[in-house]
Scaffold this motif. Structure first.
Motif, PDB file in Angstrom:
ATOM      1  N   ALA A 138      42.892  61.701  46.032  1.00  0.00           N
ATOM      2  CA  ALA A 138      41.901  61.907  44.969  1.00  0.00           C
ATOM      3  C   ALA A 138      41.756  60.657  44.105  1.00  0.00           C
ATOM      4  CB  ALA A 138      42.305  63.106  44.119  1.00  0.00           C
ATOM      5  N   ASP A 139      42.878  59.982  43.817  1.00  0.00           N
ATOM      6  CA  ASP A 139      42.822  58.750  43.035  1.00  0.00           C
ATOM      7  C   ASP A 139      42.142  57.631  43.815  1.00  0.00           C
ATOM      8  OD1 ASP A 139      44.008  59.866  40.835  1.00  0.00           O
ATOM      9  OD2 ASP A 139      46.023  59.107  41.283  1.00  0.00           O
ATOM     10  N   TYR A 140      42.451  57.543  45.107  1.00  0.00           N
ATOM     11  CA  TYR A 140      41.863  56.481  45.922  1.00  0.00           C
ATOM     12  C   TYR A 140      40.342  56.657  46.025  1.00  0.00           C
ATOM     13  CZ  TYR A 140      46.711  56.067  47.634  1.00  0.00           C
ATOM     14  OH  TYR A 140      48.079  55.938  47.744  1.00  0.00           O
ATOM     15  N   ALA A 141      39.896  57.900  46.118  1.00  0.00           N
ATOM     16  CA  ALA A 141      38.473  58.179  46.339  1.00  0.00           C
ATOM     17  C   ALA A 141      37.598  57.726  45.175  1.00  0.00           C
ATOM     18  CB  ALA A 141      38.272  59.664  46.607  1.00  0.00           C
ATOM     19  N   VAL A 142      38.152  57.674  43.981  1.00  0.00           N
ATOM     20  CA  VAL A 142      37.358  57.274  42.809  1.00  0.00           C
ATOM     21  C   VAL A 142      37.601  55.813  42.442  1.00  0.00           C
ATOM     22  CG1 VAL A 142      37.287  59.619  41.890  1.00  0.00           C
ATOM     23  CG2 VAL A 142      39.154  58.084  41.210  1.00  0.00           C
ATOM     24  N   GLU A 143      38.288  55.080  43.318  1.00  0.00           N
ATOM     25  CA  GLU A 143      38.579  53.671  43.054  1.00  0.00           C
ATOM     26  C   GLU A 143      37.576  52.798  43.819  1.00  0.00           C
ATOM     27  OE1 GLU A 143      39.189  50.621  41.699  1.00  0.00           O
ATOM     28  OE2 GLU A 143      40.756  51.922  40.894  1.00  0.00           O
ATOM     29  N   PRO A 144      36.575  52.217  43.143  1.00  0.00           N
ATOM     30  CA  PRO A 144      35.526  51.481  43.842  1.00  0.00           C
ATOM     31  C   PRO A 144      35.986  50.144  44.436  1.00  0.00           C
ATOM     32  CG  PRO A 144      35.245  51.253  41.471  1.00  0.00           C
ATOM     33  CD  PRO A 144      36.348  52.245  41.675  1.00  0.00           C
ATOM     34  N   LEU A 145      37.092  49.595  43.941  1.00  0.00           N
ATOM     35  CA  LEU A 145      37.547  48.282  44.396  1.00  0.00           C
ATOM     36  C   LEU A 145      38.783  48.385  45.293  1.00  0.00           C
ATOM     37  CD1 LEU A 145      37.117  46.289  41.063  1.00  0.00           C
ATOM     38  CD2 LEU A 145      35.497  46.495  42.960  1.00  0.00           C
ATOM     39  N   TRP A 146      38.940  49.515  45.951  1.00  0.00           N
ATOM     40  CA  TRP A 146      40.117  49.768  46.780  1.00  0.00           C
ATOM     41  C   TRP A 146      40.357  48.649  47.795  1.00  0.00           C
ATOM     42  CZ3 TRP A 146      44.282  52.765  46.939  1.00  0.00           C
ATOM     43  CH2 TRP A 146      44.939  52.949  48.152  1.00  0.00           C
ATOM     44  N   ALA A 147      39.332  48.305  48.571  1.00  0.00           N
ATOM     45  CA  ALA A 147      39.494  47.268  49.595  1.00  0.00           C
ATOM     46  C   ALA A 147      39.778  45.906  48.954  1.00  0.00           C
ATOM     47  CB  ALA A 147      38.255  47.195  50.477  1.00  0.00           C
ATOM     48  N   LEU A 148      39.145  45.618  47.829  1.00  0.00           N
ATOM     49  CA  LEU A 148      39.313  44.328  47.171  1.00  0.00           C
ATOM     50  C   LEU A 148      40.749  44.128  46.697  1.00  0.00           C
ATOM     51  CD1 LEU A 148      37.845  41.774  46.258  1.00  0.00           C
ATOM     52  CD2 LEU A 148      37.369  42.912  44.081  1.00  0.00           C
ATOM     53  N   TYR A 149      41.367  45.184  46.164  1.00  0.00           N
ATOM     54  CA  TYR A 149      42.755  45.081  45.729  1.00  0.00           C
ATOM     55  C   TYR A 149      43.670  44.694  46.900  1.00  0.00           C
ATOM     56  CZ  TYR A 149      41.184  47.596  41.543  1.00  0.00           C
ATOM     57  OH  TYR A 149      40.530  47.981  40.401  1.00  0.00           O
ATOM     58  N   HIS A 150      43.422  45.317  48.039  1.00  0.00           N
ATOM     59  CA  HIS A 150      44.273  45.046  49.198  1.00  0.00           C
ATOM     60  C   HIS A 150      44.034  43.650  49.768  1.00  0.00           C
ATOM     61  CE1 HIS A 150      44.777  49.411  48.916  1.00  0.00           C
ATOM     62  NE2 HIS A 150      45.895  49.229  49.603  1.00  0.00           N
ATOM     63  N   LEU A 151      42.803  43.186  49.724  1.00  0.00           N
ATOM     64  CA  LEU A 151      42.540  41.813  50.149  1.00  0.00           C
ATOM     65  C   LEU A 151      43.225  40.822  49.207  1.00  0.00           C
ATOM     66  CD1 LEU A 151      38.772  42.048  51.171  1.00  0.00           C
ATOM     67  CD2 LEU A 151      40.766  41.876  52.680  1.00  0.00           C
ATOM     68  N   GLY A 152      43.277  41.153  47.923  1.00  0.00           N
ATOM     69  CA  GLY A 152      44.007  40.315  46.972  1.00  0.00           C
ATOM     70  C   GLY A 152      45.493  40.282  47.286  1.00  0.00           C
ATOM     71  N   GLU A 153      46.057  41.441  47.658  1.00  0.00           N
ATOM     72  CA  GLU A 153      47.469  41.494  48.049  1.00  0.00           C
ATOM     73  C   GLU A 153      47.717  40.633  49.284  1.00  0.00           C
ATOM     74  OE1 GLU A 153      48.480  45.559  48.575  1.00  0.00           O
ATOM     75  OE2 GLU A 153      48.440  46.036  46.438  1.00  0.00           O
ATOM     76  N   LEU A 154      46.799  40.708  50.259  1.00  0.00           N
ATOM     77  CA  LEU A 154      46.952  39.906  51.469  1.00  0.00           C
ATOM     78  C   LEU A 154      46.910  38.417  51.135  1.00  0.00           C
ATOM     79  CD1 LEU A 154      47.147  39.547  54.518  1.00  0.00           C
ATOM     80  CD2 LEU A 154      44.661  39.817  54.645  1.00  0.00           C
ATOM     81  N   LEU A 155      45.994  38.023  50.263  1.00  0.00           N
ATOM     82  CA  LEU A 155      45.928  36.619  49.853  1.00  0.00           C
ATOM     83  C   LEU A 155      47.236  36.192  49.202  1.00  0.00           C
ATOM     84  CD1 LEU A 155      44.413  33.968  49.398  1.00  0.00           C
ATOM     85  CD2 LEU A 155      43.474  34.959  47.285  1.00  0.00           C
ATOM     86  N   GLY A 156      47.806  37.066  48.373  1.00  0.00           N
ATOM     87  CA  GLY A 156      49.081  36.751  47.742  1.00  0.00           C
ATOM     88  C   GLY A 156      50.187  36.569  48.760  1.00  0.00           C
ATOM     89  N   ILE A 157      50.226  37.432  49.772  1.00  0.00           N
ATOM     90  CA  ILE A 157      51.239  37.320  50.829  1.00  0.00           C
ATOM     91  C   ILE A 157      51.055  36.024  51.607  1.00  0.00           C
ATOM     92  CG2 ILE A 157      51.989  38.299  53.045  1.00  0.00           C
ATOM     93  CD1 ILE A 157      53.075  39.805  50.655  1.00  0.00           C
ATOM     94  N   LEU A 158      49.809  35.651  51.907  1.00  0.00           N
ATOM     95  CA  LEU A 158      49.567  34.413  52.638  1.00  0.00           C
ATOM     96  C   LEU A 158      50.015  33.199  51.831  1.00  0.00           C
ATOM     97  CD1 LEU A 158      46.056  35.153  54.209  1.00  0.00           C
ATOM     98  CD2 LEU A 158      48.308  35.261  55.322  1.00  0.00           C
ATOM     99  N   LEU A 159      49.770  33.227  50.517  1.00  0.00           N
ATOM    100  CA  LEU A 159      50.217  32.125  49.664  1.00  0.00           C
ATOM    101  C   LEU A 159      51.743  32.060  49.605  1.00  0.00           C
ATOM    102  CD1 LEU A 159      47.650  32.434  46.729  1.00  0.00           C
ATOM    103  CD2 LEU A 159      47.728  30.662  48.499  1.00  0.00           C
ATOM    104  N   MET A 160      52.404  33.223  49.548  1.00  0.00           N
ATOM    105  CA  MET A 160      53.867  33.234  49.578  1.00  0.00           C
ATOM    106  C   MET A 160      54.369  32.729  50.929  1.00  0.00           C
ATOM    107  SD  MET A 160      55.161  36.582  47.459  1.00  0.00           S
ATOM    108  CE  MET A 160      53.916  37.796  47.885  1.00  0.00           C
TER     109      MET A 160
END
Length: 223
Positions: A24-46
């Motif tokens: 239910a929380d995920y469904a109302v989150e419009p930037l769901w994919a963007l947050y995860h792409l940000g996490e991936l970018l952080g992992i790549l930088l690490m």
């Protein structure tokens, strides 16, 4: 580390094993994919930081372990990319469909989204098992460096910090793989936060130990 922490902090924090509430929380989150792409970018930088560490340790007996650690880090980054594809894209789409479906389809779509979540959970366990392997290999590299350099005290301290990271990540990966998302796995999840400390320690080491320090290693006593 900053990019990953900022992206993860924006992610809804409903425990993943509380499935209905989390969806239910995920469904109302419009930037769901963007947050995860940000996490991936952080992992790549690490990952770049860890590869730089392997390059810094390219001389002496530690080179083999550092090279293996670098290879394992590349595998870890690849696993994380697949995890983001499942969690950040596939799960987000399924949850949106579930939330917007009529009463006759919601049960089926819920179970489908739940199945995607289980794939995500499996990838989550694998990625942290691999991160534990990365840390373990670099811990050995630092212990070897500590024995072969004139100033081995700091390398030995860093080795123990990274070894603790290894144990935390491996223990979480094992629990997650056996229980899936659960109260127990969430309790063990605190062990992976040490990984952030490890990356900061690596960055500190790269700053503190200039390139020429590697040439100060003691000559080998082997015949």
């Amino acid at each position: 580390m900053i990019v990953y922490t900022a992206s993860a902090g924006l992610h809804p924090w409903t425990p993943p094993h509380e499935t209905a509430a989390a969806f239910a929380d995920y469904a109302v989150e419009p930037l769901w994919a963007l947050y995860h792409l940000g996490e991936l970018l952080g992992i790549l930088l690490m990952g770049v930081t860890v590869l730089a560490l392997a390059w810094r340790l390219r001389r002496g007996a530690a080179v083999v372990w550092a090279t293996l650690g670098a290879a394992a880090m590349v595998v870890y980054a690849g696993l994380y990319a697949v995890f983001v594809a499942v969690d950040g894209v596939a799960l987000g789409i399924m949850v949106d469909r579930w939330a917007g479906a009529g009463p006759g389809q919601q049960d089926l779509l819920y179970e489908t989204a739940f199945a995607v979540r289980q794939i995500e959970g499996g990838l989550f366990s694998l990625q942290w098992l691999m991160f534990g392997i990365v840390a373990g290999l670099f811990a050995v590299a630092f212990f070897i460096k500590a024995r072969s350099t004139a100033r081995g005290r700091w390398s030995n301290i860093l080795g123990w910090i990274i070894a603790i990271t290894c144990l935390g990540a491996l223990s979480f990966g094992v629990v997650q793989s056996n229980t899936g998302y659960s109260d127990l796995s969430m309790a063990f999840q605190t062990g992976i936060y040490i990984g952030g400390v490890w990356v900061l320690v690596v960055a500190w080491f790269l700053h503190r130990e200039p390139e020429h320090v590697d040439r100060a290693e003691k000559p080998s006593t082997r015949v």
